[in-house]
Motif scaffolding. Structure first.
Motif, PDB file in Angstrom:
ATOM      1  N   THR A   5       1.349  -0.906  -0.229  1.00 12.49           N
ATOM      2  CA  THR A   5      -0.092  -0.372  -0.164  1.00 12.49           C
ATOM      3  C   THR A   5       0.830   0.785   0.048  1.00 12.49           C
ATOM      4  OG1 THR A   5      -0.148  -0.417   2.664  1.00 12.49           O
ATOM      5  CG2 THR A   5      -1.511  -1.033   0.930  1.00 12.49           C
ATOM      6  N   GLU A   6       1.482   0.978   0.786  1.00  6.57           N
ATOM      7  CA  GLU A   6       2.947   1.916   1.181  1.00  6.57           C
ATOM      8  C   GLU A   6       3.332   2.670  -0.969  1.00  6.57           C
ATOM      9  OE1 GLU A   6       3.224  -0.484   2.513  1.00  6.57           O
ATOM     10  OE2 GLU A   6       3.022   0.374   4.563  1.00  6.57           O
ATOM     11  N   ILE A   7       3.836   1.684  -1.859  1.00  6.91           N
ATOM     12  CA  ILE A   7       4.434   1.885  -2.605  1.00  6.91           C
ATOM     13  C   ILE A   7       3.109   2.382  -3.553  1.00  6.91           C
ATOM     14  CG2 ILE A   7       4.942   0.937  -4.740  1.00  6.91           C
ATOM     15  CD1 ILE A   7       6.458  -1.185  -3.113  1.00  6.91           C
ATOM     16  N   GLU A   8       1.996   1.893  -3.228  1.00  2.91           N
ATOM     17  CA  GLU A   8       0.814   2.260  -4.317  1.00  2.91           C
ATOM     18  C   GLU A   8       0.145   3.624  -3.883  1.00  2.91           C
ATOM     19  OE1 GLU A   8      -4.015   1.268  -5.153  1.00  2.91           O
ATOM     20  OE2 GLU A   8      -2.375  -0.416  -3.576  1.00  2.91           O
ATOM     21  N   LEU A   9       0.770   4.046  -2.480  1.00  6.61           N
ATOM     22  CA  LEU A   9       0.706   5.495  -2.822  1.00  6.61           C
ATOM     23  C   LEU A   9       1.260   6.759  -2.579  1.00  6.61           C
ATOM     24  CD1 LEU A   9      -0.962   7.544  -0.777  1.00  6.61           C
ATOM     25  CD2 LEU A   9       0.334   6.480   0.678  1.00  6.61           C
ATOM     26  N   GLY A  10       2.562   6.099  -3.065  1.00  4.34           N
ATOM     27  CA  GLY A  10       3.589   6.663  -3.650  1.00  4.34           C
ATOM     28  C   GLY A  10       3.558   7.293  -5.727  1.00  4.34           C
ATOM     29  N   LEU A  11       3.053   6.141  -5.934  1.00  2.35           N
ATOM     30  CA  LEU A  11       2.579   6.059  -7.534  1.00  2.35           C
ATOM     31  C   LEU A  11       1.516   6.679  -7.623  1.00  2.35           C
ATOM     32  CD1 LEU A  11       2.859   2.006  -8.073  1.00  2.35           C
ATOM     33  CD2 LEU A  11       4.653   3.774  -9.015  1.00  2.35           C
ATOM     34  N   LYS A  12       0.630   6.805  -6.594  1.00  2.00           N
ATOM     35  CA  LYS A  12      -0.973   7.862  -7.371  1.00  2.00           C
ATOM     36  C   LYS A  12      -0.343   9.074  -6.639  1.00  2.00           C
ATOM     37  CE  LYS A  12      -3.582   4.716  -5.942  1.00  2.00           C
ATOM     38  NZ  LYS A  12      -5.334   3.984  -4.173  1.00  2.00           N
TER      39      LYS A  12
END
Length: 199
Positions: A5-12
């Motif tokens: 979820t951390e990587i997903e948030l960073g990509l968003k």
């Protein structure tokens, strides 16, 4: 391909023009391409903390998070042997489908992918994957050591793939040894099923 979820948030955040402006976005792509394209060489010692990035945006923590997510995404995608099209399909499942920055991310991944593949071959700690098994039953009547053996022997060949290289492992075992091997494999499968059901 699963990402945290951390990587997903960073990509968003990377794909959000309100948080990362276009100039900063291009700079982060260039830095990722330069760093990942020169892995294991002497020119890969630069970091994100240089003056060019500091002048581009005042939101350094968001830029660093986005950069880390981008590099992690490329590394994970390469580990899963994804090409640009497959990565694009995976990213479409996130909320990145509506962004015009996605094609540029894919283009950068395609440019660093060959180098990532080279580096992963050198630095991998993974074991070979068994992809096929061939088995042949023979009956041994006698051997050079014993006059009368009279037992079944199984000639087993395992086909493995390790970083795209196909290798074969050949061995011979008797009925009892084969039963022990099958029992241990079933035990390993049960153990993995417990782990996946717990998570």
């Amino acid at each position: 391909m699963n990402i945290s979820t951390e990587i997903e948030l960073g990509l968003k955040r990377l794909c959000n023009p309100a948080l990362i402006n276009d100039q900063c976005f291009q700079m982060l792509l260039q830095k990722a391409e330069k760093i990942l394209g020169t892995l294991l060489s002497e020119t890969s010692e630069q970091t994100l903390n240089d003056e060019s990035t500091i002048n581009i945006t005042s939101k350094q923590d968001i830029a660093k998070e986005a950069y880390a997510s981008l590099v992690a995404l490329f590394t994970i995608a390469n580990r899963h042997c994804l090409d640009g099209k497959s990565l694009n399909q995976n990213l479409q499942t996130l909320v990145l489908a509506n962004t015009d920055r996605l094609p540029e991310i894919i283009k950068t991944y395609e440019s660093v992918r060959p180098r990532l593949t080279e580096v992963s071959k050198i630095t991998t700690t993974s074991l070979a994957n068994v992809v096929d098994v061939e088995c042949r039953l023979d009956y041994c009547v006698q051997s050079s050591v014993f006059d009368d053996v009279s037992e079944f022997l199984y000639k087993v060949r395992l086909k493995t793939i390790d970083n795209g290289t196909i290798k074969y492992i050949d061995f011979v075992c008797n009925t009892q040894e084969l039963q022990e091997l099958v029992f241990k494999l079933k035990d390993a499968v049960r153990h993995l099923e417990k782990i996946t059901s717990a998570s």
